[in-house]
Design a protein around this motif. Structure first.
Motif, PDB file in Angstrom:
ATOM      1  N   CYS A  52       0.850  -1.189   0.000  1.00 50.87           N
ATOM      2  CA  CYS A  52       0.000   0.000   0.000  1.00 50.87           C
ATOM      3  C   CYS A  52       0.886   1.239   0.000  1.00 50.87           C
ATOM      4  O   CYS A  52       2.071   1.164   0.263  1.00 50.87           O
ATOM      5  N   GLU A  53       0.255   2.370  -0.308  1.00 52.68           N
ATOM      6  CA  GLU A  53       0.963   3.643  -0.223  1.00 52.68           C
ATOM      7  C   GLU A  53       1.036   4.027   1.251  1.00 52.68           C
ATOM      8  O   GLU A  53       0.029   4.010   1.947  1.00 52.68           O
TER       9      GLU A  53
ATOM     10  N   VAL B 162      -0.266   7.365   7.463  1.00 50.64           N
ATOM     11  CA  VAL B 162      -1.473   7.096   6.688  1.00 50.64           C
ATOM     12  C   VAL B 162      -1.148   6.073   5.614  1.00 50.64           C
ATOM     13  O   VAL B 162      -0.166   6.221   4.888  1.00 50.64           O
ATOM     14  N   GLN B 163      -1.980   5.035   5.529  1.00 45.99           N
ATOM     15  CA  GLN B 163      -1.798   4.010   4.504  1.00 45.99           C
ATOM     16  C   GLN B 163      -3.065   3.944   3.653  1.00 45.99           C
ATOM     17  O   GLN B 163      -4.171   3.849   4.185  1.00 45.99           O
ATOM     18  N   ASN B 164      -2.879   4.012   2.334  1.00 48.79           N
ATOM     19  CA  ASN B 164      -3.978   3.918   1.382  1.00 48.79           C
ATOM     20  C   ASN B 164      -3.837   2.608   0.610  1.00 48.79           C
ATOM     21  O   ASN B 164      -2.835   2.390  -0.072  1.00 48.79           O
TER      22      ASN B 164
ATOM     23  N   LYS C 272      -8.520   3.268   3.865  1.00 45.75           N
ATOM     24  CA  LYS C 272      -7.506   4.206   4.371  1.00 45.75           C
ATOM     25  C   LYS C 272      -7.302   3.908   5.855  1.00 45.75           C
ATOM     26  O   LYS C 272      -8.266   3.827   6.617  1.00 45.75           O
TER      27      LYS C 272
ATOM     28  N   GLU D 132      -5.358   5.206   9.252  1.00 46.76           N
ATOM     29  CA  GLU D 132      -4.631   6.301   9.910  1.00 46.76           C
ATOM     30  C   GLU D 132      -4.201   5.840  11.290  1.00 46.76           C
ATOM     31  O   GLU D 132      -5.017   5.356  12.060  1.00 46.76           O
TER      32      GLU D 132
ATOM     33  N   ARG E 190     -13.937   3.498   1.433  1.00 50.06           N
ATOM     34  CA  ARG E 190     -13.730   4.456   0.335  1.00 50.06           C
ATOM     35  C   ARG E 190     -14.656   5.655   0.404  1.00 50.06           C
ATOM     36  O   ARG E 190     -14.398   6.680  -0.197  1.00 50.06           O
TER      37      ARG E 190
END
Length: 128
Positions: free
Chosen positions: A64-65, A79-81, A87, A89, A102
């Motif tokens: 993940c980002e 924060v991970q998307n 998401k 946090e 989402r």
């Protein structure tokens, strides 16, 4: 609950040699190397793979980002998307974690104290 998917990586040639050595089918070797079987023979196959055939223990973790230095007022967040729109946090000072879908609705709230708890939450986020 396991927090990651573990396996032992070996070449196809090594997998065939392990099957011959232990007088089993290659599928049995595969099940042993992916920890889907935990019999005495499966443990021996894993040991031989690492000790004698150059096997390397591998681990799958969610991709993940990840943004490490996000600030919201006084809060420092990681924060991970995830690809599925989730998401995550995590407040770096308190360990408070909030997961959003989402649409921005809260999916769950947890308090993270140790890395295995974070890994478990990440796997859960990836699975949604």
């Amino acid at each position: 609950m396991r927090t990651t998917e573990s396996y032992i990586k070996v070449s196809n040639e090594a997998r065939a040699k392990l099957a011959r050595l232990f007088k089993v089918e290659e599928k049995t070797v595969y099940l042993a190397l992916t920890y889907r079987r935990d019999s005495e023979k499966a443990r021996k196959i894993r040991y031989a793979a690492v000790s004698n055939y150059g096997g390397v223990a591998m681990c799958h973790c969610p991709e993940c980002e990840t943004l490490h230095e996000i600030r919201e007022g006084e809060r420092q967040l990681m924060v991970q998307n995830f690809d599925n729109g989730i998401k995550l946090e995590i407040d770096k000072q308190t360990g408070a974690a909030v997961m959003y879908d989402r649409r921005g609705a809260v999916v769950c709230r947890r308090h993270i104290e140790k890395f295995p708890e974070l890994s478990e939450l990440q796997l859960y986020a990836e699975s949604l």
